[in-house]
Structure formats: structure tokens, C-alpha cells
Design an enzyme around this catalytic site. Sequence first.
Site, mmCIF file in Angstrom:
data_model
loop_
_atom_site.group_PDB
_atom_site.id
_atom_site.type_symbol
_atom_site.label_atom_id
_atom_site.label_comp_id
_atom_site.label_asym_id
_atom_site.label_seq_id
_atom_site.Cartn_x
_atom_site.Cartn_y
_atom_site.Cartn_z
ATOM 1 N N HIS A 198 -5.738 2.923 1.200
ATOM 2 C CA HIS A 198 -4.878 4.039 1.616
ATOM 3 C C HIS A 198 -5.438 4.810 2.817
ATOM 4 O O HIS A 198 -4.751 5.053 3.799
ATOM 5 C CB HIS A 198 -4.693 5.032 0.470
ATOM 6 C CG HIS A 198 -4.154 4.428 -0.792
ATOM 7 N ND1 HIS A 198 -3.274 3.377 -0.793
ATOM 8 C CD2 HIS A 198 -4.365 4.726 -2.099
ATOM 9 C CE1 HIS A 198 -2.968 3.068 -2.040
ATOM 10 N NE2 HIS A 198 -3.620 3.858 -2.848
ATOM 11 N N ASP A 249 0.899 -1.148 0.000
ATOM 12 C CA ASP A 249 0.000 0.000 0.000
ATOM 13 C C ASP A 249 0.933 1.191 0.000
ATOM 14 O O ASP A 249 1.574 1.485 1.017
ATOM 15 C CB ASP A 249 -0.871 -0.006 1.265
ATOM 16 C CG ASP A 249 -1.863 1.139 1.251
ATOM 17 O OD1 ASP A 249 -1.472 2.263 0.871
ATOM 18 O OD2 ASP A 249 -3.028 0.927 1.621
ATOM 19 N N HIS A 250 1.048 1.861 -1.145
ATOM 20 C CA HIS A 250 2.141 2.832 -1.247
ATOM 21 C C HIS A 250 1.989 3.999 -0.270
ATOM 22 O O HIS A 250 2.954 4.699 0.005
ATOM 23 C CB HIS A 250 2.353 3.284 -2.697
ATOM 24 C CG HIS A 250 1.387 4.319 -3.176
ATOM 25 N ND1 HIS A 250 0.130 4.016 -3.603
ATOM 26 C CD2 HIS A 250 1.501 5.665 -3.304
ATOM 27 C CE1 HIS A 250 -0.487 5.122 -3.970
ATOM 28 N NE2 HIS A 250 0.324 6.141 -3.799
HETATM 29 C C1 BG6 Z 1 -3.509 4.865 -6.394
HETATM 30 C C2 BG6 Z 1 -4.863 4.981 -7.033
HETATM 31 O O1 BG6 Z 1 -3.443 3.742 -5.558
HETATM 32 O O2 BG6 Z 1 -3.260 6.030 -5.624
HETATM 33 C C3 BG6 Z 1 -4.946 6.230 -7.895
HETATM 34 O O3 BG6 Z 1 -5.118 3.842 -7.828
HETATM 35 C C4 BG6 Z 1 -4.579 7.445 -7.092
HETATM 36 O O4 BG6 Z 1 -6.239 6.391 -8.454
HETATM 37 C C5 BG6 Z 1 -3.246 7.220 -6.378
HETATM 38 O O5 BG6 Z 1 -4.463 8.531 -7.997
HETATM 39 C C6 BG6 Z 1 -2.950 8.358 -5.438
HETATM 40 O O6 BG6 Z 1 -1.649 8.210 -4.972
HETATM 41 P P1 BG6 Z 1 -0.797 9.480 -4.568
HETATM 42 O O7 BG6 Z 1 0.471 8.906 -4.038
HETATM 43 O O8 BG6 Z 1 -0.625 10.301 -5.805
HETATM 44 O O9 BG6 Z 1 -1.598 10.203 -3.551
#
Ligand code: BG6
Length: 493
Positions: free
Chosen positions: A241, A178-179
Site C-alpha cells: 500500500h 492493492d485496495h
Molecule cells: C489491509 C491490511 O491490507 O489494509 C490491514 O491487511 C490494514 O492490516 C488495512 O488494517 C488498512 O486498510 P484501510 O483501507 O483501512 O486503510
Amino acid sequence: MQTNNNCIVIFGASGDLTHRKLIPALYNLFKFGRLNKFSVLGVARSELNDNTFREKMREALLETEETTPETLDAFCSHLYYQAVNTSDAADYGKLVPRLEELHTKYQTNGNTLYYMSTPPSLYGVIPECLAAHGLNEEKDGWKRIIVEKPFGYDEKTAQELDVQIHRFFEEHQIYRIDHYLGKETVQNLLVLRFSNGWFEPLWNRNFIDYVEITGAESIGVEERGGYYDGSGAMRDMFQNHLLQVLAMVAMEPPAIINANSMRDEVAKVMHSLRPLTQDDVEHNLVLGQYTAAEIDGKEVKGYLQEKGVPANSRTETFMALRCEIENWRWAGVPFYVRTGKRLPARVTEIVIHFKTTPHPVFSQNAPENKLIIRIQPDEAISMRFGLKKPGAGFEAKEVSMDFRYADLADEQVLTAYERLLLDAMKGDATLFARTDAVHAAWKFVQPILDYKDAGGRVHEYEAGTWGPVAAEKLIAKSGRVWRKPSGKMKKKV
Ligand code: BG6
């Protein structure tokens, strides 16, 4: 001792994530000396070879990263490619000699990190096909597998997927990425809470009035309409997230920082979320979908006009929810969480709203006490409180004390993918989602999915606004308002 010497096998190597995120992350780790003995084996159906794969990756890196010809050449010499029909177990046999050759050449002792950057339909297939050739066995070096989001589509499919993967890989080998957990500012939340004595006594229902969590994006669904339509804001951002961020805000201090105790605390939060009732989904949830608008003089498409989106789609591009955590620390404290595409700004932030003084001494409108934790962009922490307005009388006005990450000038901050790839190579699963927490999160959101499937209302909102009016009404019921943050933290004083 754990070593990050390994071969990284990327399934879905011709896809978007590989050249947008994974290869740049590996490149930067290499550039900053964090990768030593390693190779990257790209795997996909496309008929590429080592040279054409290197060329493609080189082009991608030149577009987005700061490179020098020497570092680029040196990094690309570690890249390899093997075409495999990823749904045909026999074809995975081609990986056996390829991996043997790479482990020997780079002295990586059989350590292998598999990364499933493929359509989710392959998440159950790849582990089985690897196992057919013994490529999951840890008798010569570790074998780990990274699973990209979405981990399942609902509670039931997440469980089925777990069963499929667990047939061939044990939980200690599985890294669910989960980044958001790789973001420095999300981790900082833990350090802020647990390395300072003064927050802890205040961090509970006695002092906190409510918590707001916003994950706003100004972009629409871009080229990903096809994927997004089957997902929506709930599955794309909220279930993973934002619930992870909520868990970081709400969790108890772990006894020590390691994968087990940290993830025990996260799982406890997920299990303590008050189950959503029919009344909740009808009155404490707002789903929305953006419509066309003009933003800064430019025409912006509505969701239904985006490529890959069916004209009658009911997929939500916005959601707002009021939820609660049933435990001693949080009972009765509302958590307002919202996320959406095509909102006025790209901003992820947490606002802890503290209770006001029991009796207003100086003015009826005493300034609020809040702690704003800006996850991105313009990463910062801002403490807002009241001080005397200069001049006659005792009028209080809101001032702020701010810390900005940019002020830590010399620190090299790893991006989310850099950090998480490195952790997976080191065998540190602290920042990866564990199966029990993922299931608890699905269980919690299932009533929302059911509500949607049963034809629950999806409100319209104009692109470039803060979502449907119903979302304002949702929070206004308790006399509160959403913060309307801009992309930049404004200095208050
Ligand atoms: C991803 C989603 O996991 O996270 C995207 O699939 C979203 O739709 C993105 O834009 C948002 O990540 P960050 O790091 O740009 O907030």
C-alpha cells in the site's frame, strides 16, 4: 467492446473478506445499476448450498449496508454456491457444469472473473486446478483472475508465485489487487498533479524539501493475530500500500492514462528507489511493537498478549523508514514513510514539505509551505502557507486553504473494492499492480527482511502513542519532526 457481463467466482467464499468487502461491493454496484447480467458463484470447502450461502450473505449485508427488501432479494437471487475441495484438481470438475449453467442463464458469454480470496498457500494451486479443466482458456469469453495480497512473502517467493500463475494465466489475465489504488483520494493524487499546470514546476528536488507519508491505524491486530504475526507492518502495509502511494507521489506523468503507460511509470519509481544499505537498515529504519496501555480509560492489550500471537514474537507492528529515489526529479529528497497499528489516530496522509524562502524577510520562523493530502478519513487537500498576522508589524502566520471531499455532496464515490471489481470486469488493469513493480518493491524491502531475520532491533512503544522514540530520533537527525495528524483535518483559519 469490453463488457462487464460476467460470472464472478469467489474462492474462499466462506471467509471474512467475502462477506466484509466483496459481497457488499458487488451489492452496491448492483444497487447503483452498474451490474447488469451477472452471477456470483461462491466456492469453498464448507458444505453450503445456494440457499444457505444467500442467507449468510443477506445477513452480512443487512448488518453493514443500506438495503431495501426488494434490492436485497433481487441481488441475492444472483448468488450461487459450489462446495469444492480447493486443493483437489479433480473436484474442480464440479465447476464446469455450474459455470455453463450460469453463463447460459445470465447470457454472460463465458466471461469469468475468478477472485482468490483464500489463504495465500492456494494462490499457486487454484490456477493449476482451473487449468486442469480448461477453465483458464479464453476461447469462449474472457477469463481473469484476481490475486489478493500478499503477493509472495519475499522476493524469492513472489517470483515463484509468478511462475506458478503464469504457467496457466497470461499477465493480461492477472489482476493483483492493492485496495489502496482503488481509493478515490489516491487516484485524485494523479489528477491533482497532472491536470494542473502549477504543481508540476514545483514538484521536484528544487522546491521540495522532503515528503512524509503516514499510514496510521488506531486499531490493533484484532482477530487477525495469526495472519499478522507472519506478516508484520512491513509486509502488511509498507511493501504494497505505502510504496504504491509513494509511487503516485513520485512518478512521472504518463503519456496517456492506460494500464501500460501508468504502470510503466509506477515500475520506474520502484526501480529507482535507492537500494537500502546495511547502514540504512541500521540508521534509517525503525521497527516497533506495541505494548499494553490504557487508552481513554480502557485497558488495551500489548501485541504479545493478542490472540494468535506467540509470546516471544518479534513481529513489528510499526515501521518508519527514510528512503530516497535516485532520479533527476528526486535525487537527495528524503521520503519519510511510517505505518503502524495502535497509533493515536486512523489517518493516511501525504505531506509535501516545500523549501522555505532563501532569505527570511519577515521573521526568523517563517511559516512552512506544505501541501497535505489526506487520503483518509475526512478526505481533503490542504495548502498551508504564511500570511500577515493582523496588527502592527509584519509577522507571518500559517494559514490554510482547504478542499474537502465531503463538499462534493452529490457525487457517488465508489469504495475501493467497488471500483477495483468494476475495473477488473471491464478489463481495465490501470489500478492493479503489475508483476515488474511488485518484484521491484520486494527487491527494495528485502534488506529490511534480512535485517529482521538477523535479529535486528524491534523497539517497544506504548499503544496509543506515535511509535517508538527512535522514530522521532530518526527524523530529528535532520532537524525535522513528524506531523502528528488527528483523525479530523483541523481548520487552520
Ligand atoms: C489491509 C491490511 O491490507 O489494509 C490491514 O491487511 C490494514 O492490516 C488495512 O488494517 C488498512 O486498510 P484501510 O483501507 O483501512 O486503510
